[in-house]
Design a protein around this motif. Structure first.
Motif, PDB file in Angstrom:
ATOM      1  N   HIS A   1       0.852  -1.183   0.074  1.00  0.00           N
ATOM      2  CA  HIS A   1      -0.004  -0.071   0.039  1.00  0.00           C
ATOM      3  C   HIS A   1       0.922   1.165  -0.003  1.00  0.00           C
ATOM      4  O   HIS A   1       0.589   2.081  -0.714  1.00  0.00           O
ATOM      5  CB  HIS A   1      -1.098   0.103   1.173  1.00  0.00           C
ATOM      6  CG  HIS A   1      -2.062  -1.031   1.289  1.00  0.00           C
ATOM      7  ND1 HIS A   1      -2.962  -1.002  -0.099  1.00  0.00           N
ATOM      8  CD2 HIS A   1      -2.399  -1.781   1.997  1.00  0.00           C
ATOM      9  CE1 HIS A   1      -3.909  -2.105   0.262  1.00  0.00           C
ATOM     10  NE2 HIS A   1      -3.600  -2.684   1.438  1.00  0.00           N
TER      11      HIS A   1
ATOM     12  N   ASN B   1       2.437   1.873  -3.384  1.00  0.00           N
ATOM     13  CA  ASN B   1       1.292   2.261  -4.492  1.00  0.00           C
ATOM     14  C   ASN B   1       0.842   3.612  -4.183  1.00  0.00           C
ATOM     15  O   ASN B   1      -0.083   4.177  -4.846  1.00  0.00           O
ATOM     16  CB  ASN B   1       0.099   1.415  -4.451  1.00  0.00           C
ATOM     17  CG  ASN B   1       0.709  -0.037  -5.113  1.00  0.00           C
ATOM     18  OD1 ASN B   1       1.799  -0.035  -5.824  1.00  0.00           O
ATOM     19  ND2 ASN B   1       0.000  -1.143  -4.867  1.00  0.00           N
TER      20      ASN B   1
ATOM     21  N   LEU C   1      -4.050   3.607   3.931  1.00  0.00           N
ATOM     22  CA  LEU C   1      -4.333   2.352   3.991  1.00  0.00           C
ATOM     23  C   LEU C   1      -3.071   1.756   4.432  1.00  0.00           C
ATOM     24  O   LEU C   1      -3.110   0.716   5.320  1.00  0.00           O
ATOM     25  CB  LEU C   1      -4.685   2.020   2.916  1.00  0.00           C
ATOM     26  CG  LEU C   1      -5.385   0.407   2.883  1.00  0.00           C
ATOM     27  CD1 LEU C   1      -6.514   0.408   3.884  1.00  0.00           C
ATOM     28  CD2 LEU C   1      -5.919   0.126   1.499  1.00  0.00           C
TER      29      LEU C   1
ATOM     30  N   GLU D   1      -0.919   4.606  -1.234  1.00  0.00           N
ATOM     31  CA  GLU D   1      -1.923   4.466  -0.333  1.00  0.00           C
ATOM     32  C   GLU D   1      -1.662   4.552   0.914  1.00  0.00           C
ATOM     33  O   GLU D   1      -1.518   3.818   1.675  1.00  0.00           O
ATOM     34  CB  GLU D   1      -2.768   3.072  -0.741  1.00  0.00           C
ATOM     35  CG  GLU D   1      -3.364   2.983  -2.096  1.00  0.00           C
ATOM     36  CD  GLU D   1      -4.040   1.672  -2.500  1.00  0.00           C
ATOM     37  OE1 GLU D   1      -3.500   0.758  -1.731  1.00  0.00           O
ATOM     38  OE2 GLU D   1      -4.356   1.364  -3.569  1.00  0.00           O
ATOM     39  N   TYR D   2      -1.408   6.013   1.337  1.00  0.00           N
ATOM     40  CA  TYR D   2      -0.472   5.977   2.553  1.00  0.00           C
ATOM     41  C   TYR D   2      -1.269   5.908   3.759  1.00  0.00           C
ATOM     42  O   TYR D   2      -1.023   5.006   4.891  1.00  0.00           O
ATOM     43  CB  TYR D   2       0.178   7.490   2.815  1.00  0.00           C
ATOM     44  CG  TYR D   2       1.041   7.610   1.619  1.00  0.00           C
ATOM     45  CD1 TYR D   2       2.298   7.256   1.522  1.00  0.00           C
ATOM     46  CD2 TYR D   2       0.795   8.548   0.534  1.00  0.00           C
ATOM     47  CE1 TYR D   2       3.272   7.125   0.498  1.00  0.00           C
ATOM     48  CE2 TYR D   2       1.578   8.731  -0.437  1.00  0.00           C
ATOM     49  CZ  TYR D   2       3.059   8.038  -0.606  1.00  0.00           C
ATOM     50  OH  TYR D   2       3.826   8.167  -1.493  1.00  0.00           O
TER      51      TYR D   2
END
Length: 156
Positions: free
Chosen positions: A100, A103, A108, A105-106
Protein backbone atom coordinates in the motif's frame (compact mmCIF):
# COMPACT_ATOMS: atom_id res chain seq x y z
CA UNK A 1 -10.04 -27.96 5.59
CA UNK A 2 -9.02 -27.07 9.14
CA UNK A 3 -7.23 -30.41 9.50
CA UNK A 4 -5.26 -29.73 6.32
CA UNK A 5 -4.22 -26.26 7.52
CA UNK A 6 -3.32 -27.63 10.95
CA UNK A 7 -1.21 -30.37 9.36
CA UNK A 8 0.56 -27.76 7.24
CA UNK A 9 1.31 -25.62 10.29
CA UNK A 10 2.72 -28.60 12.19
CA UNK A 11 4.95 -29.56 9.26
CA UNK A 12 6.03 -25.91 8.85
CA UNK A 13 6.94 -25.60 12.54
CA UNK A 14 8.93 -28.81 12.35
CA UNK A 15 10.70 -27.58 9.21
CA UNK A 16 11.62 -24.30 10.91
CA UNK A 17 12.92 -26.30 13.86
CA UNK A 18 15.05 -28.40 11.53
CA UNK A 19 16.27 -25.27 9.76
CA UNK A 20 17.41 -23.81 13.09
CA UNK A 21 18.92 -27.18 14.04
CA UNK A 22 16.99 -27.82 17.22
CA UNK A 23 17.59 -31.29 18.71
CA UNK A 24 15.80 -34.05 16.82
CA UNK A 25 13.91 -35.18 19.90
CA UNK A 26 12.24 -31.74 19.98
CA UNK A 27 11.05 -31.59 16.37
CA UNK A 28 7.70 -33.25 17.05
CA UNK A 29 7.03 -31.23 20.25
CA UNK A 30 7.98 -28.06 18.35
CA UNK A 31 5.56 -28.95 15.58
CA UNK A 32 2.79 -29.67 18.06
CA UNK A 33 3.49 -26.37 19.83
CA UNK A 34 3.11 -24.54 16.53
CA UNK A 35 -0.06 -26.45 15.74
CA UNK A 36 -1.51 -25.71 19.16
CA UNK A 37 -0.71 -22.02 18.73
CA UNK A 38 -2.39 -21.85 15.34
CA UNK A 39 -5.40 -23.82 16.61
CA UNK A 40 -5.76 -21.36 19.49
CA UNK A 41 -5.57 -18.42 17.10
CA UNK A 42 -8.08 -20.04 14.74
CA UNK A 43 -10.54 -20.84 17.53
CA UNK A 44 -10.31 -17.33 18.97
CA UNK A 45 -10.80 -15.77 15.54
CA UNK A 46 -13.83 -18.01 14.89
CA UNK A 47 -15.32 -16.89 18.20
CA UNK A 48 -15.13 -13.29 17.01
CA UNK A 49 -12.14 -12.20 19.08
CA UNK A 50 -10.11 -9.27 17.73
CA UNK A 51 -7.12 -10.43 15.66
CA UNK A 52 -4.62 -8.77 18.03
CA UNK A 53 -6.19 -10.48 21.04
CA UNK A 54 -6.31 -13.80 19.17
CA UNK A 55 -2.57 -13.56 18.50
CA UNK A 56 -2.01 -12.68 22.16
CA UNK A 57 -3.93 -15.74 23.38
CA UNK A 58 -2.09 -17.97 20.92
CA UNK A 59 1.28 -16.65 22.06
CA UNK A 60 0.27 -17.29 25.68
CA UNK A 61 -0.31 -20.91 24.70
CA UNK A 62 3.09 -21.04 22.96
CA UNK A 63 4.84 -19.72 26.05
CA UNK A 64 3.14 -22.13 28.44
CA UNK A 65 3.62 -25.13 26.15
CA UNK A 66 7.27 -24.25 25.54
CA UNK A 67 7.96 -23.89 29.26
CA UNK A 68 6.25 -27.20 30.10
CA UNK A 69 7.96 -29.09 27.30
CA UNK A 70 11.29 -27.52 28.18
CA UNK A 71 11.00 -28.89 31.69
CA UNK A 72 10.00 -32.34 30.41
CA UNK A 73 12.87 -32.55 27.89
CA UNK A 74 15.35 -30.53 29.98
CA UNK A 75 16.10 -28.08 27.17
CA UNK A 76 15.75 -24.29 26.93
CA UNK A 77 12.23 -23.04 26.25
CA UNK A 78 13.52 -20.72 23.52
CA UNK A 79 14.17 -23.75 21.33
CA UNK A 80 10.43 -24.45 21.29
CA UNK A 81 9.20 -20.85 21.23
CA UNK A 82 10.74 -20.04 17.86
CA UNK A 83 9.05 -22.82 15.84
CA UNK A 84 5.88 -22.37 17.87
CA UNK A 85 5.44 -18.72 16.96
CA UNK A 86 6.34 -18.95 13.28
CA UNK A 87 2.71 -19.54 12.27
CA UNK A 88 1.63 -16.42 14.18
CA UNK A 89 4.05 -13.99 12.52
CA UNK A 90 2.04 -11.38 10.57
CA UNK A 91 4.06 -11.60 7.36
CA UNK A 92 1.14 -11.12 5.01
CA UNK A 93 -0.06 -7.96 6.71
CA UNK A 94 3.48 -6.53 6.73
CA UNK A 95 3.73 -7.23 3.00
CA UNK A 96 0.32 -5.67 2.39
CA UNK A 97 1.30 -2.57 4.37
CA UNK A 98 4.45 -2.12 2.28
CA UNK A 99 2.51 -2.73 -0.92
CA UNK A 100 0.00 0.00 0.00
CA UNK A 101 2.80 2.41 0.82
CA UNK A 102 4.59 1.73 -2.47
CA UNK A 103 1.35 2.23 -4.41
CA UNK A 104 0.82 5.62 -2.77
CA UNK A 105 -2.07 4.52 -0.53
CA UNK A 106 -0.48 6.02 2.57
CA UNK A 107 -3.49 5.98 4.87
CA UNK A 108 -4.28 2.34 4.18
CA UNK A 109 -0.61 1.40 4.37
CA UNK A 110 -0.18 3.14 7.72
CA UNK A 111 -3.32 1.50 9.14
CA UNK A 112 -2.19 -1.95 8.02
CA UNK A 113 1.32 -1.31 9.31
CA UNK A 114 0.02 -0.25 12.71
CA UNK A 115 -2.11 -3.38 12.95
CA UNK A 116 0.98 -5.44 12.08
CA UNK A 117 2.93 -3.73 14.86
CA UNK A 118 0.09 -4.36 17.33
CA UNK A 119 0.06 -8.04 16.39
CA UNK A 120 3.84 -8.33 16.76
CA UNK A 121 3.65 -6.62 20.15
CA UNK A 122 0.84 -8.91 21.27
CA UNK A 123 2.89 -11.97 20.31
CA UNK A 124 5.95 -10.70 22.17
CA UNK A 125 3.96 -9.70 25.25
CA UNK A 126 2.08 -13.01 25.36
CA UNK A 127 5.31 -15.01 25.29
CA UNK A 128 6.89 -12.73 27.89
CA UNK A 129 3.90 -12.93 30.21
CA UNK A 130 3.43 -16.69 29.98
CA UNK A 131 7.13 -17.50 30.30
CA UNK A 132 7.53 -15.22 33.31
CA UNK A 133 4.43 -16.61 34.99
CA UNK A 134 5.52 -20.21 34.42
CA UNK A 135 8.97 -19.55 35.83
CA UNK A 136 7.58 -17.75 38.88
CA UNK A 137 5.15 -20.60 39.56
CA UNK A 138 7.90 -23.20 39.07
CA UNK A 139 10.22 -21.33 41.45
CA UNK A 140 7.44 -21.05 44.01
CA UNK A 141 6.80 -24.80 44.03
CA UNK A 142 10.51 -25.58 43.83
CA UNK A 143 11.08 -23.69 47.06
CA UNK A 144 8.15 -25.43 48.71
CA UNK A 145 5.91 -22.37 48.79
CA UNK A 146 7.81 -20.75 51.64
CA UNK A 147 7.50 -16.98 51.84
CA UNK A 148 11.09 -16.61 52.95
CA UNK A 149 12.45 -18.76 50.13
CA UNK A 150 14.07 -15.78 48.41
CA UNK A 151 15.25 -14.11 51.61
CA UNK A 152 19.02 -14.52 51.92
CA UNK A 153 19.38 -12.52 55.10
CA UNK A 154 20.57 -14.33 58.24
CA UNK A 155 17.87 -15.49 60.61
CA UNK A 156 17.79 -13.59 63.92
Amino acid sequence: MVFLKLSGVIVMAMAIGALYRIPRQLLIPAGLTGGLAWLTYYAAARLGVNTVAAHFFASLVVGVAAELLARIFRKPATVLVMPGTIALVPGRSAYTAMLHLVNGEYTLGLATGMQTLWIAGAIAFGILLSSTACRLIADYFKEGGREDARDNSPVD
